[in-house]
Design a protein around this motif. Structure first.
Motif, short mmCIF file in Angstrom:
data_model
loop_
_atom_site.label_atom_id
_atom_site.label_comp_id
_atom_site.label_asym_id
_atom_site.label_seq_id
_atom_site.Cartn_x
_atom_site.Cartn_y
_atom_site.Cartn_z
N ILE A 65 3.76 12.45 -72.06
CA ILE A 65 3.19 13.36 -71.00
C ILE A 65 2.04 12.77 -70.26
CG2 ILE A 65 2.05 15.50 -70.56
CD1 ILE A 65 3.84 16.87 -72.58
N GLU A 68 3.08 10.23 -67.78
CA GLU A 68 3.62 10.60 -66.66
C GLU A 68 2.50 11.32 -65.72
OE1 GLU A 68 7.01 13.08 -66.90
OE2 GLU A 68 7.14 13.68 -64.37
N VAL A 69 1.40 11.94 -66.25
CA VAL A 69 0.52 12.71 -65.70
C VAL A 69 -0.69 11.37 -65.05
CG1 VAL A 69 -1.94 13.56 -66.30
CG2 VAL A 69 0.39 14.86 -66.80
N THR A 72 0.41 11.00 -61.58
CA THR A 72 0.79 12.04 -60.98
C THR A 72 -0.22 12.83 -60.17
OG1 THR A 72 2.51 12.64 -62.68
CG2 THR A 72 1.97 14.31 -61.04
N PRO A 73 -0.19 12.81 -58.96
CA PRO A 73 -1.58 13.26 -58.24
C PRO A 73 -1.76 15.05 -58.58
CG PRO A 73 0.09 12.80 -56.70
CD PRO A 73 0.63 12.26 -58.00
N GLN A 74 -2.67 15.59 -58.45
CA GLN A 74 -2.76 16.92 -58.58
C GLN A 74 -2.70 17.57 -57.24
OE1 GLN A 74 -6.67 17.10 -60.83
NE2 GLN A 74 -5.31 18.28 -62.19
N LEU A 75 -2.35 18.72 -56.96
CA LEU A 75 -2.12 19.50 -55.88
C LEU A 75 -3.28 20.42 -55.45
CD1 LEU A 75 1.52 20.30 -56.10
CD2 LEU A 75 0.43 18.07 -55.07
N THR A 96 8.98 21.78 -59.11
CA THR A 96 8.45 20.81 -58.09
C THR A 96 8.41 19.11 -58.69
OG1 THR A 96 6.21 21.47 -58.79
CG2 THR A 96 7.16 22.50 -56.64
N THR A 97 8.26 19.25 -60.03
CA THR A 97 8.26 18.14 -60.67
C THR A 97 9.32 17.02 -60.47
OG1 THR A 97 8.76 18.74 -62.79
CG2 THR A 97 6.31 18.66 -62.46
N PHE B 68 4.24 20.52 -68.77
CA PHE B 68 2.66 20.25 -68.80
C PHE B 68 2.45 19.44 -67.56
CE2 PHE B 68 2.72 21.58 -73.01
CZ PHE B 68 1.29 21.89 -73.19
N VAL B 69 3.30 18.67 -66.93
CA VAL B 69 3.15 17.95 -65.70
C VAL B 69 2.96 18.95 -64.54
CG1 VAL B 69 4.06 16.36 -64.08
CG2 VAL B 69 4.48 15.71 -66.41
N GLU B 70 3.84 20.10 -64.49
CA GLU B 70 3.48 21.27 -63.53
C GLU B 70 2.21 21.90 -63.59
OE1 GLU B 70 6.75 23.86 -62.99
OE2 GLU B 70 5.60 25.02 -62.03
N TRP B 72 -0.46 20.20 -64.76
CA TRP B 72 -1.52 19.27 -64.44
C TRP B 72 -1.61 19.13 -62.93
CZ3 TRP B 72 -5.36 16.03 -65.22
CH2 TRP B 72 -5.34 15.03 -64.29
N GLN B 73 -0.41 19.38 -62.23
CA GLN B 73 -0.25 19.29 -60.66
C GLN B 73 -1.00 20.78 -60.39
OE1 GLN B 73 3.92 18.70 -60.45
NE2 GLN B 73 3.33 17.03 -58.90
#
Lengths: 251, 197
Positions: A65, A68-69, A72-75, A96-97, B68-70, B72-73
């Motif tokens: 995780i 990947e993070v 990955t930009p934050q929105l 959305t990922t 978890f990626v969601e 984070w985003q």
């Protein structure tokens, strides 16, 4: 509100509506505060139910995780007027990922090292507690040099015992490894310290604890490290890590 | 000598560990350390939920990662005024698990002519399960006090990932009855658990 829709709040909170009903109910939020509140309260109950399922995740999931993070930009937050008890989750929209690559990322220890190191970097602290007498102690001498940087490495796999602290002087091209409570290894294995550099990892030094402890100064290449990782390698070391990273830390 | 090692993912301080809500607010400003701690706090619950719904461990891992990626985003969308981080994250986890199981089911239905899959067995014997965790025990106790018919419907919907229509079919009930059992069960649980989540 129509009473028909209102009665869907519970099934909605359990994600137990058919897709068209879910869409209708979410559209209904625009005009019905009561349903938003009702659905939110049921979602809290559902979350409580979820606690009963708590299961320790596989140890490698964390690194996967963080990996990947890392990319990955934050929105940005959306307009505050999102009318949904989901408190910001997309309504019925698909996730959305991007499809995750977790299934293929096991056994790739070093790619995750920087991510792990970055995650723990906020807690890399000077290991002054471990420093004892400065007299006639090569580790203390290195640690006292002007450019010495220390990092307390963090455990990156479940169940790993021990503490490792690294002191590094780029000027001297030396590192000090101060470790305790490590598992002793068989004769054909050795602990390997890796430089985390911009484009991957580079071997730094090998060490072997005695009764779980080691306190030693080792020569290293002239590289610029962003952090450190530790693996267990076959005696003699390896060009690339061949096993999971067990400790890591960023600088 | 065995040293009790402080958790390396927590800040070294004498303070109480930060709450998931406080952590999630820090995640919203890009704090990866807080994200790692949030995973510490909620990873077990997220993985547990998706694992129970999806059953398949590899798929559960994949979806837990997506969740978890969601998180984070979209952390900036979390509004602490509207609920706890634990609830927000659990809601995402369940939604994604259910979305996955339905798309997997749909896919299998398209690929297989034989689509009569065996229904997932949903464990609902919660009567005297004591886990040693006060919060979980409280939920188990509330579940145990639920009438069997309501508990069955709620568990089948939540952990079985079933729609209320599927619950009705599986239990041989009219749709309206299944819907009512789910609703009555959740109302009762809400009363028993209070508003402290």
């Amino acid at each position: 509100m129509t009473s028909d829709l209102h009665h869907l709040a519970a099934a909605y909170a359990l994600d137990a509506l058919e897709p068209d009903e879910r869409a209708d109910f979410e559209a209904h939020f625009r005009e019905c505060d009561a349903c938003i509140a009702e659905a939110a309260s049921f979602q809290d109950v559902a979350a409580e139910l979820g606690r009963t399922a708590e299961t320790p995740p596989p140890a490698h999931l964390f690194a996967s995780i963080m990996d990947e993070v890392e990319g990955t930009p934050q929105l940005e937050s959306e307009s505050p007027e999102v009318r949904s008890p989901l408190r910001g989750i997309d309504g019925g929209a698909p996730a959305t990922t991007a499809p995750s690559t977790s299934a293929t990322s096991s056994g790739v220890p070093w790619r995750n090292m920087l991510a792990i190191a970055a995650a723990v970097s906020a807690f890399v602290i000077g290991g002054f507690l471990l420093r004892g007498s400065l007299a006639a102690d090569p580790v203390a001498e290195l640690a006292s040099s002007d450019d010495a940087i220390s990092a307390q490495l963090a455990v990156t796999v479940d169940g790993q015992e021990g503490e490792i602290e690294i002191w590094w002087s780029a000027e001297r091209d030396e590192v000090a490894v101060v470790a305790s409570d490590l598992a002793d290894l068989s004769d054909d294995e050795v602990y390997a310290l890796w430089f985390l550099v911009d484009d991957g990892v580079a071997p730094a030094a090998l060490f072997r604890p005695d009764n779980g402890s080691v306190e030693t100064v080792l020569d290293v290449d002239d590289l610029t490290a962003n952090g450190w990782g530790i693996t267990i390698e076959p005696a003699g070391g390896s060009d690339q890590p061949t096993s999971d990273v067990i400790f890591a830390g960023a600088l | 000598m065995v040293l009790v090692r402080p958790n390396p993912l927590r800040p070294v301080s004498a303070d109480e560990p930060a709450s998931p809500t406080a952590l999630l607010q820090r995640v919203a400003s890009g704090d990866r350390g807080a994200f790692a701690q949030l995973y510490e706090e909620l990873g077990g619950q997220v993985y547990g939920i998706v694992r129970r719904v999806l059953v398949d461990p590899a798929m559960a891992e994949e979806v837990a990662q997506e969740v978890f990626v969601e998180v984070w985003q979209h952390a900036a969308r979390f509004d602490a005024g509207r609920g706890s981080a634990r609830s927000w994250v659990a809601t995402i986890a369940h939604r994604r698990a259910v979305d996955r199981i339905r798309s997997e089911t749909a896919r299998r239905r398209r690929e297989d002519t034989d689509h009569e899959t065996t229904p997932t067995v949903v464990e609902d014997s919660v009567g005297d399960l004591v886990t040693g965790n006060a919060d979980r025990d409280r939920v188990h106790a509330a579940l145990a006090r639920l009438p069997d018919a309501q508990r069955e419907a709620v568990m089948l919907a939540y952990f079985g990932g079933r729609t209320y229509r599927e619950v009705a079919t599986q239990l041989g009930l009219p749709e309206g009855t299944a819907k009512t059992r789910i609703r009555d069960g959740l109302i009762r649980l809400r009363d028993m658990l209070g508003n402290q989540s």
